[in-house]
Design an enzyme around this catalytic site. Structure first.
Site, PDB file in Angstrom:
ATOM      1  N   HIS A   1       7.882 -36.945 -10.533  1.00  0.00           N
ATOM      2  CA  HIS A   1       7.166 -38.287 -12.252  1.00  0.00           C
ATOM      3  C   HIS A   1       6.498 -38.411 -12.354  1.00  0.00           C
ATOM      4  CE1 HIS A   1       8.626 -39.636 -15.685  1.00  0.00           C
ATOM      5  NE2 HIS A   1       9.475 -38.690 -16.282  1.00  0.00           N
TER       6      HIS A   1
ATOM      7  N   CYS B   1       1.145  -1.431  -0.065  1.00  0.00           N
ATOM      8  CA  CYS B   1       0.235   0.352  -0.107  1.00  0.00           C
ATOM      9  C   CYS B   1       0.966   1.211  -0.061  1.00  0.00           C
ATOM     10  CB  CYS B   1      -1.165   0.332   1.518  1.00  0.00           C
ATOM     11  SG  CYS B   1      -0.365   0.393   2.622  1.00  0.00           S
TER      12      CYS B   1
END
Length: 642
Positions: free
Chosen positions: A564, A26
């Site tokens: 994998h 901000c």
């Protein structure tokens, strides 16, 4: 100030990149949402160069930087992947108010500076028009006014982008929805200044009534609106998530946006828009009602407590209410008493600057006074001076309440969204009694100054104000260093747990049918024969490689892991796999990396066993398999030890 040094220190202090669920920036602070708040080192963060204070409130870990927050935020982006994804995980837990503030902050924060900048432009134009009345009739004024006003008219388009990011919706579809709300023909449906409807062929031929499939449409005003587009994008996100699961891969890419546009745009015109317009008008009417009861009392409450809201970091939660009030009534009544509240902090800080004998505190108070009085940026003044000394902060709040009461009674209010400060006071020129508003601001500044200077405060010793952080290195947290050697030897003192990415049965690495995996040449690990078609991330990491069947992951500490799915499944060219995680994204433990069809993979002649191997240990000594037999997706599978 070395921004990279500060950014690196902040990342260490919040527990590392893996501990950050999301990061928002901000006006003056970094707002972290953390996975585990107990991993923070607040003392370290507060001692970093450029850090003013740390505020742990409202479910957010807020690091107050000041005007250079953008540079530190950018430096964090260069050091990590946090700022590229912002909202990398779910928002903070907590009560409804905490979650609402976090939601509003995440949607509006990216737009605050452009809103403030264009608001300041309109304020300066208003001042110029009052000083030189003939200037208002020139085309130069008209072009500059367009530059300052365009963003407010087309605010729904900008909010569509930030809301899509927050709700994880497709941004381009969100833009298309917002475009429909501010489309020229949509605007043409609305009544003109004389009460008659403007031209739209389908509208006029319908006898002055607009229908969708026979259902009457009550058109709302969408230019400059806030609530309708946010609700529409939220509805879009929910529908997209449903369609993602329901539609086949072959048609999902084009049928999803088609379905969303066909459903959400009419739904917005029929339901969301009118309800949101009613709610927004109700909020604006509520402010008007409060001011009608007693503008002085309302102004005193806002002026007295505004900086308390700033401390807790919830002040930006008022932005939608202000913008909605501006689009409904043309002014922001809530903003008038905020001017005295802000400027009072500047008056108190200036008194500290003049009175303190502490050179370091004086060095902080001087610039903080300037940024507060001119730009309305109060965090350096609050955290660096007034709140630190306690009494000046209380004096400034009292002065803000007195000045706020006068400002509320003035009837003056800005006709543009601005950050309250000395430069932006001109935004209220010509609205109500501007002179009384100026009096309220002057009273607030002078009263805060007088109370702080004459009633006094307890000064601090020279050693009580930190000026520069001491040098640190990573060894102080995760290892040991050898003094005088010029190098640091990293020695791991903790362990790292890796959970199983799939539910199924554990298989030893040596028993896998792939020689490369079985030999350990790729890395140490294990296999799991999956019972379900989802593979999840086994730890918090960044996705460095993403293929339909395989994912390379890297932790913040440098540990690299390969997940994998299947043996030789690369030959399937992605068939029977649906990737979820993309390369470069952050994933948390348990988040889905991909979905796959186990039976279809087997039917195609491939073994679906999922292999998990550590390809880079980053200083850890051994990789131990800690599970056997049947495992669930959240069970510990591997353990990396020193």
């Amino acid at each position: 100030m070395k921004y990279e040094e500060t950014a690196e220190g902040v990342l260490r202090g919040v527990g590392g990149e893996s501990n950050v669920r999301s990061l928002e920036r901000c006006a003056t602070r970094l707002r972290f949402t953390l996975a585990d708040p107990t991993r923070t080192d607040t003392a370290q963060v507060e001692s970093l160069p450029g850090v003013i204070a740390v505020v742990d409130k409202g479910g957010q870990y807020q690091v107050v930087i000041g005007n250079r927050v953008g540079d530190v935020y950018t430096a964090i982006g260069r050091l990590s992947d946090i700022t590229t994804g912002d909202s990398a995980g779910p928002g903070p837990s907590g009560n409804v108010f905490t979650r609402a503030v976090e939601l509003v902050t995440s949607i509006f924060t990216p737009l605050l500076w452009i809103l403030a900048g264009t608001g300041l432009l309109k304020a300066l134009l208003a001042l110029a028009a009052k000083t030189w009345p003939s200037f208002e009739g020139t085309t130069t004024y008209a072009i500059l006014f367009i530059a300052g006003d365009a963003i407010f008219q087309f605010l729904p388009v900008l909010l569509a982008v930030t809301a899509a990011k927050r709700f994880k919706a497709d941004q381009f579809t969100s833009l298309a929805i917002a475009g429909a709300l501010v489309y020229s023909a949509t605007i043409g449906v609305l009544p003109g200044p004389d009460g008659a409807s403007l031209s739209l062929k389908a509208f006029t031929e319908g006898g002055g009534e607009l229908h969708f499939l026979g259902v009457p449409v009550v058109m709302a005003t969408y230019l400059s609106s806030v609530i309708p587009v946010i609700l529409a994008v939220y509805a879009q996100s929910r529908l997209e998530h449903l369609l993602e699961r329901a539609l086949p891969d072959a048609v999902r890419n084009f049928l999803t946006p088609l379905t969303v546009m066909v459903v959400i745009v009419p739904l917005t015109f029929l339901v969301i828009g009118p309800l949101a317009d009613w709610a927004g008008s109700g909020l604006s009417d509520g402010v008007d009602w409060l001011w009608a009861l007693s503008p002085a009392v309302g102004g005193a409450v806002v002026g007295g407590f505004w900086q308390v809201f700033v401390i807790f970091g919830v002040h930006w939660g008022f932005v939608p209410l202000m913008v909605q009030d501006l689009s409904t009534s043309g002014v922001i009544e809530l903003l008038a008493p905020i001017f005295p509240a802000v400027l009072a902090q500047g008056g108190a800080t200036f008194a500290v600057f003049l009175k303190t004998r502490n050179r370091a505190l004086k060095a902080v108070a001087g610039p903080a006074t300037v940024s507060t009085l001119l730009a309305g940026i109060t965090e350096p003044a609050i955290y660096g001076v007034t709140l630190r000394l306690k009494k000046p902060f209380v004096f400034a709040c009292i002065a803000g309440a007195v000045g706020g009461a006068i400002a509320g009674a003035s009837g003056s209010a800005p006709n543009a969204f601005v950050l309250a400060g000395g430069l932006t006071l001109s935004a209220a020129v010509g609205v109500g009694n501007f002179a009384v508003l100026l009096i309220g601001c002057a009273v607030a500044v002078l009263l805060a100054f007088a109370l702080t200077y004459f009633v006094g405060f307890k000064d601090v010793t020279e050693s009580a104000v930190p000026t520069q952080a001491t040098d640190r290195n990573e060894a102080s947290r995760t290892g040991t260093g050898t003094e005088g050697s010029g190098t640091v030897a990293l020695v791991r003192t903790t362990t790292l747990e890796i959970t199983t990415p799939v539910t199924g049965a554990v298989v030893a690495l040596a028993d896998l049918p792939d020689k490369m995996f079985a030999s350990g040449a790729v890395g140490q690990g294990v296999g799991v024969v999956p019972d379900e078609g989802q593979v999840r991330s086994p730890l918090d990491a960044t996705v460095v490689t993403a293929m339909p069947h395989a994912y390379g992951l890297r932790t913040d500490d440098g540990v690299e892991l390969l997940v994998h799915v299947g043996i030789d499944t690369v030959r399937l060219n992605g068939e029977h796999f649906r990737p979820v995680a993309a390369e470069g994204t952050r994933v948390r433990e348990g988040e889905v990396l991909a979905e796959f069809d186990t039976e279809a993979i087997r039917a195609a002649g491939y073994d679906p066993v999922t292999v998990i191997v550590v390809t880079a240990t980053a200083g850890y000594g051994t990789v131990q398999v800690t599970a056997s037999g049947d495992v669930r997706a959240d069970d510990r599978l591997l353990l990396l030890t020193p």
